[in-house]
Design an enzyme around this catalytic site. Sequence first.
Site, PDB file in Angstrom:
ATOM      1  N   HIS A  23      23.838 -11.003-134.496  1.00  0.00           N
ATOM      2  CA  HIS A  23      22.994 -11.761-135.401  1.00  0.00           C
ATOM      3  C   HIS A  23      23.576 -11.685-136.815  1.00  0.00           C
ATOM      4  CE1 HIS A  23      19.617 -11.265-138.396  1.00  0.00           C
ATOM      5  NE2 HIS A  23      19.303 -12.451-137.908  1.00  0.00           N
TER       6      HIS A  23
ATOM      7  N   LYS B  27      20.480 -23.932-136.204  1.00  0.00           N
ATOM      8  CA  LYS B  27      19.173 -23.358-136.529  1.00  0.00           C
ATOM      9  C   LYS B  27      18.127 -24.467-136.410  1.00  0.00           C
ATOM     10  CE  LYS B  27      18.196 -19.804-137.999  1.00  0.00           C
ATOM     11  NZ  LYS B  27      17.819 -18.591-137.228  1.00  0.00           N
TER      12      LYS B  27
END
Length: 431
Positions: free
Chosen positions: A329, A201
């Site tokens: 996701h 991330k």
Amino acid sequence: MTQHSIAHIRITPIAFRDPPLLNAAGIHEPWALRSIIELETESGLVGINESYGDQPMLAAMAKAAPSLQGLSPWALNEMEARVTALLAPDTSNAASEFQGTHISLAPGTHVSKTVAKVISAFEVAMMDLQGQLANAPVVDLLGGAARDSVPYSAYLFFKYAEHIDRPYAPDAWGEALTSEQIVGQARRMTDAYGFKSIKLKAGALLPELEADAVLALAKAFPGAPLRIDPNGNWRVATSLSVVEKLRGVLEYYEDPAPGLDGMASVAQACEVPLATNMVVTDLKEFRRNAEMGCPVKIVLSDHHYWGGLRATQRLALMCETFGLGLSMHSNSHLGVSLMAMTHLAASVPHLSYACDTHYPWQDDEVVQGGRLRFEAGSMRVPRSPGLGVQLDREALSRLHDNYLNTTIRHRDDLAQMRKYDPDFSGQQPRF
């Protein structure tokens, strides 16, 4: 009403510890919110699911729940029609008002997804009931397993050592603000769970520092599929600069620039396939991506806001038709969601990449038997009826108490970050 008609609907909000993970919007709050949905039949069978736990979602589910009473667990189309009739006309002010002060990292928070989210919340619980009635796992109700286990990826974050609020003891993962610390985080996660793919991330620190971390991962894990996800927090020029630095390293490039137009601009000058969970989040956006020549090549689905398991299967067929890749996701979740994801992913032959999961970042659980175990980076598909997990009533009560004892009622990474940095703007794209 028959013995297997739905008689009681229970929706229990819960909260569990969430580490101080950094992202483009700010930083995770100390408590993640979810909801546990239970549908009980006249005969006493209980189907379960896990979904969002923010206040607008709880209100929407509460509004729609009475319409399920008397329905057969098999009446999924009728459930969808009733939920749509109740919620579509006024998908409404509280959710849109809260959305206005937030950076939209998660499409699941947007008011336009309310109907799809509520349908999904009830559909999975109804299919859990169906599995119990048919003595079959949910994956068989979806057409059968295309694979016996589902691969997941290590999901790395830059993070602080502890929350500024200090609501509980620091998590065991420690600080991760340098390339060396990210590599250490990856080693610990891959050793513990066996993940073969690695995602970082990004969008939180300077882009060049985040790119350096990916290069360090490539050196430490030669041949491992690598991904980076700045959540649309980079301008097109930055996105192109970073992908050039990472030439030959990335498996795919997730949401580097904001909006489908921004992604299209990156795609014109980028050889790495672009993936998204931000700009292709419903069929209208899918159509626009197709009309633009498919600049997004990989759709990261999420049954929680795509409208459920069956809707995501339809998405998978469309991805195959248009030559697009498909994966999943993730958001902060517990074992019920992980099992629903696993049944769904197992039923989709076109699954192209290891799925995302936040599961290693959570240390609590709401299902009997405690934390679910990965085998060599994958989750085995249960063969027991329904989802294959049952609620731990004591754990559910404890996590509900957490919810009652926190003031958090919707996720706000921006406000949480401003406790560390009052001048943090949250502007996107920031770099």
